[in-house]
Design a protein around this motif. Structure first.
Motif, PDB file in Angstrom:
ATOM      1  N   TRP B  34      18.814  -5.060  14.404  1.00 18.78           N
ATOM      2  CA  TRP B  34      18.203  -4.294  15.498  1.00 18.78           C
ATOM      3  C   TRP B  34      17.568  -5.252  16.523  1.00 18.78           C
ATOM      4  N   SER B  35      16.885  -6.278  15.985  1.00 22.49           N
ATOM      5  CA  SER B  35      16.241  -7.254  16.883  1.00 22.49           C
ATOM      6  C   SER B  35      17.297  -8.044  17.631  1.00 22.49           C
ATOM      7  N   ALA B  36      18.329  -8.482  16.902  1.00 23.09           N
ATOM      8  CA  ALA B  36      19.357  -9.318  17.521  1.00 23.09           C
ATOM      9  C   ALA B  36      20.155  -8.533  18.560  1.00 23.09           C
ATOM     10  N   PHE B  37      20.350  -7.230  18.282  1.00 27.04           N
ATOM     11  CA  PHE B  37      21.129  -6.353  19.164  1.00 27.04           C
ATOM     12  C   PHE B  37      20.569  -6.380  20.595  1.00 27.04           C
ATOM     13  N   ASN B  38      19.245  -6.459  20.694  1.00 24.35           N
ATOM     14  CA  ASN B  38      18.603  -6.437  22.016  1.00 24.35           C
ATOM     15  C   ASN B  38      18.868  -7.683  22.840  1.00 24.35           C
ATOM     16  N   PHE B  39      19.323  -8.755  22.188  1.00 20.62           N
ATOM     17  CA  PHE B  39      19.509 -10.010  22.922  1.00 20.62           C
ATOM     18  C   PHE B  39      20.976 -10.345  23.182  1.00 20.62           C
ATOM     19  N   ARG B  40      21.878  -9.409  22.858  1.00 20.87           N
ATOM     20  CA  ARG B  40      23.301  -9.766  22.961  1.00 20.87           C
ATOM     21  C   ARG B  40      23.705 -10.063  24.404  1.00 20.87           C
ATOM     22  N   ASN B  41      23.060  -9.398  25.367  1.00 19.15           N
ATOM     23  CA  ASN B  41      23.402  -9.664  26.773  1.00 19.15           C
ATOM     24  C   ASN B  41      22.182 -10.178  27.536  1.00 19.15           C
ATOM     25  N   ALA B  42      21.337 -10.970  26.864  1.00 14.61           N
ATOM     26  CA  ALA B  42      20.077 -11.391  27.496  1.00 14.61           C
ATOM     27  C   ALA B  42      20.325 -12.380  28.639  1.00 14.61           C
ATOM     28  N   ASP B  43      19.575 -12.204  29.748  1.00 16.63           N
ATOM     29  CA  ASP B  43      19.688 -13.170  30.852  1.00 16.63           C
ATOM     30  C   ASP B  43      18.633 -14.264  30.669  1.00 16.63           C
ATOM     31  N   SER B  44      18.600 -15.211  31.610  1.00 14.82           N
ATOM     32  CA  SER B  44      17.713 -16.371  31.460  1.00 14.82           C
ATOM     33  C   SER B  44      16.237 -15.955  31.432  1.00 14.82           C
ATOM     34  N   ARG B  45      15.909 -14.892  32.185  1.00 11.33           N
ATOM     35  CA  ARG B  45      14.514 -14.443  32.203  1.00 11.33           C
ATOM     36  C   ARG B  45      14.106 -13.887  30.824  1.00 11.33           C
ATOM     37  N   GLU B  46      15.021 -13.143  30.225  1.00 10.66           N
ATOM     38  CA  GLU B  46      14.734 -12.556  28.905  1.00 10.66           C
ATOM     39  C   GLU B  46      14.682 -13.633  27.820  1.00 10.66           C
ATOM     40  N   LEU B  47      15.539 -14.657  27.972  1.00 14.00           N
ATOM     41  CA  LEU B  47      15.524 -15.748  26.988  1.00 14.00           C
ATOM     42  C   LEU B  47      14.238 -16.568  27.102  1.00 14.00           C
ATOM     43  N   ALA B  48      13.684 -16.606  28.315  1.00 12.50           N
ATOM     44  CA  ALA B  48      12.459 -17.382  28.537  1.00 12.50           C
ATOM     45  C   ALA B  48      11.240 -16.717  27.895  1.00 12.50           C
ATOM     46  N   GLN B  49      11.355 -15.443  27.560  1.00 15.76           N
ATOM     47  CA  GLN B  49      10.251 -14.776  26.845  1.00 15.76           C
ATOM     48  C   GLN B  49      10.773 -14.085  25.577  1.00 15.76           C
TER      49      GLN B  49
END
Lengths: 243, 253
Positions: B34-49
């Motif tokens: 469930w946690s990983a699912f939210n990051f499958r299409n993460a952009d640089s801003r989302e990866l930074a936090q």
């Protein structure tokens, strides 16, 4: 024979506290959803549709299936105890009647829960003075939810029959409910039993989520209901019991 | 000491083939996916936090999953004696208090594994999705502490109910209702939600969220760890343990 089996199932439920869970759990989203609706009136468009989403969002997505799972586990509880499987299998009752009678009792419970959810929705809306007429389409959503609940009920009855534990099928229902969000997001919600509840109850959109797809929903629900029912009958007929 | 080890060993034997580890594995896998699912299409801003997002979201997932999950584990561990009606015989061989404690230790062992797996998976998801945010070790520790402390309180309640009730319907009903109440209480003011036991999976997160309506972007900022609240909660756990044990000792078997 079937009527006698249903009577027998109803007897097993006598003096149980199952009704407390069935009546008590829907009260939580009704109260909290209403407060949540009132607290977010600046972001939500006031009206019955948004009150409905607030009250049913978490209920249909996460908690309805485990509640059905609880009822189904309770219906098989007696068979799993004190070597009762031997008694059941040696009784002159066909397998189809045993499963169908349990399904009938679940369906009756579901109808009562859905009526209760509808009453709570109406009362909460009237209490906080939601304007406009009461949306009649809600009745349709409740009916669709009942059908979806019957599908989940058939599946949970199968799981509770196969798994001897009272608790494990309930956690499976919760995991299935969470998985249903992913299935619905991927567009395969109509073919995943636990997603049917969210789609049928129209719980996360103010507009009809099944616009133009009602026939697929009905066909899928009836198909899965029959599939899980036949699976249960077949399992009961072919597999030896572990008493 | 040997007696305690022997009693714990007996509890471990009883828990064999009860599929409690299957519940723990399923819960951990679900939380991870469930946690990983939210990051499958993460952009640089989302990866930074990314880590902040996980530290903020996981407690919410815990509130939904763990109350019912822990009630299932407690029920699986406790219904053995209830089903077989063996308490009467057992309590002629073992002190009732020690029996309660052993059950609790075994159950908390499962909870420890869940909390640890969740904490390790935060770091794992960060490496997998290449988060650009620096992982703060003290946040991992606080997350573990939060899951374990809140889980202990819920487990104590569930174990006591499972041992007191002949029918496991009631404890599981409480677990289901608890998940529901805990989730809803998070939408209420803090003063109200702090009165709800099941909301404590989210009460100690030293992070707050800011949602910018215009840009529709979420950002997180650190807050102080509520030490006073945490100590108060530990006192509640001790009180719950004492009350639970007292009620079990008084139970007519």
């Amino acid at each position: 024979m079937l009527i006698r089996c249903i009577r027998c199932e109803k007897l097993k439920l006598k003096h149980s506290i199952l009704w407390l869970a069935c009546l008590g759990i829907p009260v939580i989203p009704a109260i909290m959803g209403t407060f949540n609706y009132m607290g977010n009136l600046e972001t939500l468009t006031p009206g019955w549709a948004n009150l409905w989403t607030q009250e049913t969002l978490f209920y249909a997505n996460f908690f309805y299936a485990p509640l059905i799972g609880l009822c189904c586990a309770y219906l098989w509880r007696l068979e799993h105890r004190n070597h009762n499987w031997n008694t059941l299998m040696s009784a002159p009752v066909p397998a189809w009647a045993i499963i169908l009678s349990k399904l009938a009792v679940i369906l009756r419970t579901l109808i009562l829960i859905q009526i209760w959810v509808g009453v709570l929705f109406l009362v909460s809306g009237k209490c906080i003075g939601v304007e406009n007429r009461f949306p009649v389409e809600t009745l349709g959503w409740l009916l669709r939810g009942t059908l979806a609940g019957a599908v989940i009920g058939a599946l949970q009855l199968f799981l509770s029959m196969v798994i001897r534990s009272f608790a494990l099928p309930i956690i499976l229902a919760l995991l299935g409910s969470i998985g249903s969000i992913y299935a619905a997001a991927k567009g395969i919600g109509l073919f995943f039993p636990y997603s049917l509840m969210m789609l049928g109850m129209n719980s996360n959109h103010a507009e009809n989520m099944l616009e133009g797809q009602l026939a697929v929903f009905l066909a899928s629900s009836v198909g899965m209901l029959l599939l899980f029912y036949l699976l249960s009958v077949l399992y009961l007929k072919k597999t030896d019991v572990k008493a | 000491m040997t007696g305690v080890i022997r009693q714990l060993q007996a509890e471990r034997y009883k828990a064999k083939r009860r599929h409690s580890w299957a519940v723990v594995t399923a819960l951990c896998l679900f939380l991870l996916l469930w946690s990983a699912f939210n990051f499958r299409n993460a952009d640089s801003r989302e990866l930074a936090q990314g880590y902040s997002t996980l530290f903020y979201q996981l407690p919410l997932f815990n509130t939904i999953l763990l109350p019912l999950g822990l009630s299932v584990i407690a029920s699986r561990l406790c219904d053995w004696e209830i089903k077989g009606n063996t308490l009467k015989l057992l309590c002629t061989l073992q002190r009732k208090g020690a029996f309660y404690d052993c059950k609790l230790l075994i159950g908390l062992g499962y909870l420890f594994v869940i909390a640890l797996a969740e904490t390790v998976s935060i770091a794992g998801i960060g490496i997998l999705f290449r988060f650009t945010q620096t992982l703060e070790i003290h946040m991992l520790f606080l997350h573990f502490l939060q899951v374990f402390a809140a889980g202990t309180a819920i487990y104590l309640l569930q174990q006591t109910l499972s041992l007191l009730c002949e029918n496991q319907l009631a404890p599981l009903g409480v677990g289901l209702a608890g998940s529901f109440i805990g989730l809803f209480s998070l939408y209420f003011p803090t003063q109200v939600s702090r009165l709800i036991l099941w909301s404590y999976f989210c009460q100690f997160t030293p992070l707050a969220m800011d949602w910018d309506r215009a840009s529709r972007e979420i950002s997180f900022y650190p807050t102080a760890f509520p030490l006073g609240l945490f100590l108060g909660f530990l006192a509640v756990i001790i009180g719950m343990y004492a009350l639970g044990k007292f009620l079990f000792l008084r139970k007519e078997i």
